[in-house]
Design a protein around this motif. Structure first.
Motif, PDB file in Angstrom:
ATOM      1  N   PHE A  20      46.457  57.032 -19.157  1.00 44.94           N
ATOM      2  CA  PHE A  20      44.946  56.886 -18.052  1.00 44.94           C
ATOM      3  C   PHE A  20      46.361  57.096 -17.101  1.00 44.94           C
ATOM      4  O   PHE A  20      45.977  58.044 -16.899  1.00 44.94           O
ATOM      5  CB  PHE A  20      44.225  56.120 -18.458  1.00 44.94           C
ATOM      6  CG  PHE A  20      42.788  57.002 -17.248  1.00 44.94           C
ATOM      7  CD1 PHE A  20      42.111  57.047 -18.212  1.00 44.94           C
ATOM      8  CD2 PHE A  20      43.037  55.876 -16.285  1.00 44.94           C
ATOM      9  CE1 PHE A  20      40.907  57.586 -16.751  1.00 44.94           C
ATOM     10  CE2 PHE A  20      42.019  56.178 -15.167  1.00 44.94           C
ATOM     11  CZ  PHE A  20      41.073  57.207 -15.528  1.00 44.94           C
ATOM     12  N   TYR A  21      46.992  56.344 -16.548  1.00 42.63           N
ATOM     13  CA  TYR A  21      47.708  56.304 -15.285  1.00 42.63           C
ATOM     14  C   TYR A  21      48.417  57.921 -15.163  1.00 42.63           C
ATOM     15  O   TYR A  21      48.627  58.359 -14.556  1.00 42.63           O
ATOM     16  CB  TYR A  21      48.508  55.089 -15.189  1.00 42.63           C
ATOM     17  CG  TYR A  21      47.598  54.391 -14.419  1.00 42.63           C
ATOM     18  CD1 TYR A  21      46.715  54.129 -14.604  1.00 42.63           C
ATOM     19  CD2 TYR A  21      48.468  53.646 -12.834  1.00 42.63           C
ATOM     20  CE1 TYR A  21      46.240  53.011 -13.922  1.00 42.63           C
ATOM     21  CE2 TYR A  21      47.964  52.833 -12.359  1.00 42.63           C
ATOM     22  CZ  TYR A  21      46.467  51.907 -12.812  1.00 42.63           C
ATOM     23  OH  TYR A  21      46.167  51.422 -12.280  1.00 42.63           O
ATOM     24  N   THR A  22      49.563  57.925 -16.281  1.00 43.10           N
ATOM     25  CA  THR A  22      50.104  59.234 -15.927  1.00 43.10           C
ATOM     26  C   THR A  22      49.208  60.611 -15.930  1.00 43.10           C
ATOM     27  O   THR A  22      49.341  61.447 -15.503  1.00 43.10           O
ATOM     28  CB  THR A  22      50.907  59.056 -16.472  1.00 43.10           C
ATOM     29  OG1 THR A  22      50.769  58.369 -18.026  1.00 43.10           O
ATOM     30  CG2 THR A  22      52.615  58.281 -16.977  1.00 43.10           C
ATOM     31  N   ASP A  23      47.930  60.674 -17.467  1.00 40.67           N
ATOM     32  CA  ASP A  23      48.050  62.038 -17.567  1.00 40.67           C
ATOM     33  C   ASP A  23      46.912  62.156 -16.944  1.00 40.67           C
ATOM     34  O   ASP A  23      46.008  63.585 -15.921  1.00 40.67           O
ATOM     35  CB  ASP A  23      47.095  61.781 -18.997  1.00 40.67           C
ATOM     36  CG  ASP A  23      48.568  61.652 -19.811  1.00 40.67           C
ATOM     37  OD1 ASP A  23      49.000  61.984 -19.419  1.00 40.67           O
ATOM     38  OD2 ASP A  23      47.938  61.797 -21.580  1.00 40.67           O
ATOM     39  N   VAL A  24      45.121  61.582 -16.274  1.00 38.21           N
ATOM     40  CA  VAL A  24      44.123  61.379 -15.952  1.00 38.21           C
ATOM     41  C   VAL A  24      44.450  61.771 -14.560  1.00 38.21           C
ATOM     42  O   VAL A  24      43.381  61.589 -13.737  1.00 38.21           O
ATOM     43  CB  VAL A  24      42.757  60.548 -16.586  1.00 38.21           C
ATOM     44  CG1 VAL A  24      41.846  61.419 -15.800  1.00 38.21           C
ATOM     45  CG2 VAL A  24      43.148  60.907 -18.135  1.00 38.21           C
ATOM     46  N   VAL A  25      44.974  60.644 -13.799  1.00 44.64           N
ATOM     47  CA  VAL A  25      45.095  60.334 -12.060  1.00 44.64           C
ATOM     48  C   VAL A  25      46.640  60.587 -11.925  1.00 44.64           C
ATOM     49  O   VAL A  25      47.291  59.417 -11.436  1.00 44.64           O
ATOM     50  CB  VAL A  25      45.320  58.764 -11.650  1.00 44.64           C
ATOM     51  CG1 VAL A  25      44.543  58.522 -10.604  1.00 44.64           C
ATOM     52  CG2 VAL A  25      43.667  58.173 -12.819  1.00 44.64           C
ATOM     53  N   PRO A  26      46.412  62.132 -11.045  1.00 45.49           N
ATOM     54  CA  PRO A  26      47.917  62.887 -10.769  1.00 45.49           C
ATOM     55  C   PRO A  26      47.936  61.867  -9.900  1.00 45.49           C
ATOM     56  O   PRO A  26      49.878  61.850  -9.410  1.00 45.49           O
ATOM     57  CB  PRO A  26      47.446  63.720 -10.144  1.00 45.49           C
ATOM     58  CG  PRO A  26      46.343  64.052 -11.461  1.00 45.49           C
ATOM     59  CD  PRO A  26      45.696  62.826 -11.147  1.00 45.49           C
ATOM     60  N   HIS A  27      47.457  61.590  -8.393  1.00 46.88           N
ATOM     61  CA  HIS A  27      48.226  60.729  -7.571  1.00 46.88           C
ATOM     62  C   HIS A  27      48.906  59.321  -7.758  1.00 46.88           C
ATOM     63  O   HIS A  27      49.997  58.743  -7.112  1.00 46.88           O
ATOM     64  CB  HIS A  27      47.280  60.424  -6.327  1.00 46.88           C
ATOM     65  CG  HIS A  27      47.424  60.369  -4.724  1.00 46.88           C
ATOM     66  ND1 HIS A  27      48.637  61.055  -4.852  1.00 46.88           N
ATOM     67  CD2 HIS A  27      47.399  59.259  -4.516  1.00 46.88           C
ATOM     68  CE1 HIS A  27      48.978  60.143  -3.169  1.00 46.88           C
ATOM     69  NE2 HIS A  27      48.028  59.255  -3.298  1.00 46.88           N
ATOM     70  N   ASN A  28      47.995  58.150  -8.934  1.00 47.85           N
ATOM     71  CA  ASN A  28      49.220  57.363  -9.293  1.00 47.85           C
ATOM     72  C   ASN A  28      50.700  57.766  -9.545  1.00 47.85           C
ATOM     73  O   ASN A  28      51.420  56.803  -9.666  1.00 47.85           O
ATOM     74  CB  ASN A  28      48.291  56.780 -10.668  1.00 47.85           C
ATOM     75  CG  ASN A  28      46.908  56.152  -9.721  1.00 47.85           C
ATOM     76  OD1 ASN A  28      46.429  56.086  -8.348  1.00 47.85           O
ATOM     77  ND2 ASN A  28      46.425  55.315 -10.726  1.00 47.85           N
ATOM     78  N   HIS A  29      50.429  58.365 -10.295  1.00 49.37           N
ATOM     79  CA  HIS A  29      51.678  59.211 -10.571  1.00 49.37           C
ATOM     80  C   HIS A  29      52.824  59.482 -10.349  1.00 49.37           C
ATOM     81  O   HIS A  29      54.199  58.939 -10.238  1.00 49.37           O
ATOM     82  CB  HIS A  29      51.577  60.032 -12.573  1.00 49.37           C
ATOM     83  CG  HIS A  29      52.406  60.526 -12.521  1.00 49.37           C
ATOM     84  ND1 HIS A  29      52.884  59.580 -13.562  1.00 49.37           N
ATOM     85  CD2 HIS A  29      53.178  61.849 -13.166  1.00 49.37           C
ATOM     86  CE1 HIS A  29      54.422  60.274 -14.396  1.00 49.37           C
ATOM     87  NE2 HIS A  29      54.057  61.715 -14.009  1.00 49.37           N
ATOM     88  N   ALA A  30      52.143  60.455  -8.842  1.00 47.01           N
ATOM     89  CA  ALA A  30      52.603  60.925  -7.767  1.00 47.01           C
ATOM     90  C   ALA A  30      53.666  59.489  -7.016  1.00 47.01           C
ATOM     91  O   ALA A  30      55.062  59.749  -6.941  1.00 47.01           O
ATOM     92  CB  ALA A  30      52.240  62.298  -7.310  1.00 47.01           C
ATOM     93  N   LEU A  31      53.200  58.745  -6.861  1.00 47.34           N
ATOM     94  CA  LEU A  31      53.370  57.445  -6.175  1.00 47.34           C
ATOM     95  C   LEU A  31      54.140  56.809  -6.940  1.00 47.34           C
ATOM     96  O   LEU A  31      54.793  55.517  -6.390  1.00 47.34           O
ATOM     97  CB  LEU A  31      51.791  56.826  -5.644  1.00 47.34           C
ATOM     98  CG  LEU A  31      51.249  57.501  -4.358  1.00 47.34           C
ATOM     99  CD1 LEU A  31      50.626  56.011  -3.706  1.00 47.34           C
ATOM    100  CD2 LEU A  31      52.257  57.828  -3.041  1.00 47.34           C
ATOM    101  N   GLY A  32      54.427  56.320  -8.172  1.00 51.67           N
ATOM    102  CA  GLY A  32      54.752  56.019  -9.132  1.00 51.67           C
ATOM    103  C   GLY A  32      54.640  54.563 -10.062  1.00 51.67           C
ATOM    104  O   GLY A  32      55.377  53.370 -10.037  1.00 51.67           O
TER     105      GLY A  32
END
Lengths: 149, 153
Positions: A20-32
């Motif tokens: 969910f973090y990587t696929d649905v929430v781009p900003h969470n993914h962007a911050l690592g």
């Protein structure tokens, strides 16, 4: 994908929430942001130190805004875990106390707990530390609401 | 010191310079996190506003889509920090003590503006209120109240 129910087992829940973090929430993914551990109503999320997150170039201390994102993300995950499924969720309010400056170069870890879930509103608290829970960087409390129904 | 290290300027020097020249981009780009989020300061009809330029990486919910609550919190806090740096005598990045954010409406995939108001500035502590909006200033999407510790002069 119409099934938003989380699996029963811990490994399955951790994996579904991480995806969910990587696929649905781009900003969470962007911050690592990384979901590192979960409980029945708890989420532990790590924010690795990175130069682009620095808020004070003279000290290298991370920006408060990055800490806000970490807290918001961990609190939202704790609500999903308490509900046992993903649902459209909005943050109603968030209060953060900065207890000490974060040390540069070290990850921040937010441990969030959804300690009360009503039909519409979820109450969450979080503590942010850098490896030593007895010396926290920030403490937070927030309320969330599911927008479905 | 500044003779041997001409670039970048120490932040205090940069802040003093930008107060005069109003080349706000020099200051907002000197802070890695605001540069990353695309937060800048602009003069709009004589008023100093903050703008967070929309990019897809700011999205928190890709199904709606809506801006991540954390990015809105970051915009509000940055607006307060720049207000303190540019409108007061403070020359160091103020340290945040506490931040209380109310999320009023979801943020759409577009530019977001913020305006900070210093409600009290003491010798050591500043209280700041901030509001953020998108197309209609009278309908804010987030508001916050923040406390900052100011460096001793």
């Amino acid at each position: 994908m119409s099934d938003f129910t989380l699996p029963e087992d811990k490994a399955g829940r951790l994996e579904r929430c991480s995806v969910f973090y990587t696929d649905v929430v781009p900003h969470n993914h962007a911050l690592g942001l990384k979901l590192v551990d979960i409980g029945p109503a708890e989420a532990t999320v790590e924010l690795p130190y990175a130069d682009f997150l620095v808020g004070n170039p003279e000290t290298g201390v991370l920006a408060g805004g990055a800490v806000t994102t970490l807290i918001d993300a961990s609190c939202g995950s704790a609500v999903f875990l308490k509900m046992g499924r993903f649902a459209p969720l909005v943050t109603l309010d968030l209060r953060i106390d900065y207890l000490r400056p974060a040390r540069p170069g070290i990850s921040l870890i937010s441990v969030a707990e959804c300690y009360r879930l009503t039909r519409q509103v979820a109450f969450v608290r979080a503590l942010v530390h850098q490896g030593d829970k007895s010396n926290p960087v920030a403490s937070a409390q927030g309320t969330f609401m599911s927008t479905e129904g | 010191m500044s003779d041997t290290k001409p670039n970048p300027l120490p932040l205090a020097d940069l802040v003093r310079q930008v107060r005069k020249t109003r080349e706000y981009r020099k200051l907002t780009d000197a802070i890695p996190y605001t540069r990353y989020l695309g937060i800048g300061v602009e003069d709009v009809a004589g008023e100093m506003l903050c703008r967070m330029t929309y990019t897809p990486k700011l999205i928190g919910n890709s199904m709606l889509p809506a801006l991540h609550g954390g990015t809105l919190g970051a915009l509000l806090e940055s607006a307060a920090v720049f207000e303190l740096l540019l409108q007061t005598e403070t020359e160091r990045v103020p340290k945040i003590i506490s931040l209380t954010v109310d999320f009023l409406r979801s943020g759409k995939a577009q530019d977001t503006f913020a305006k900070a108001l210093i409600t009290r500035q003491g010798r050591r502590v500043a209280n700041v209120r901030v509001e953020a909006w998108q197309e209609d200033r009278t309908r804010p999407i987030t508001s916050a109240h923040a406390l900052f510790l100011l460096a001793e002069p």
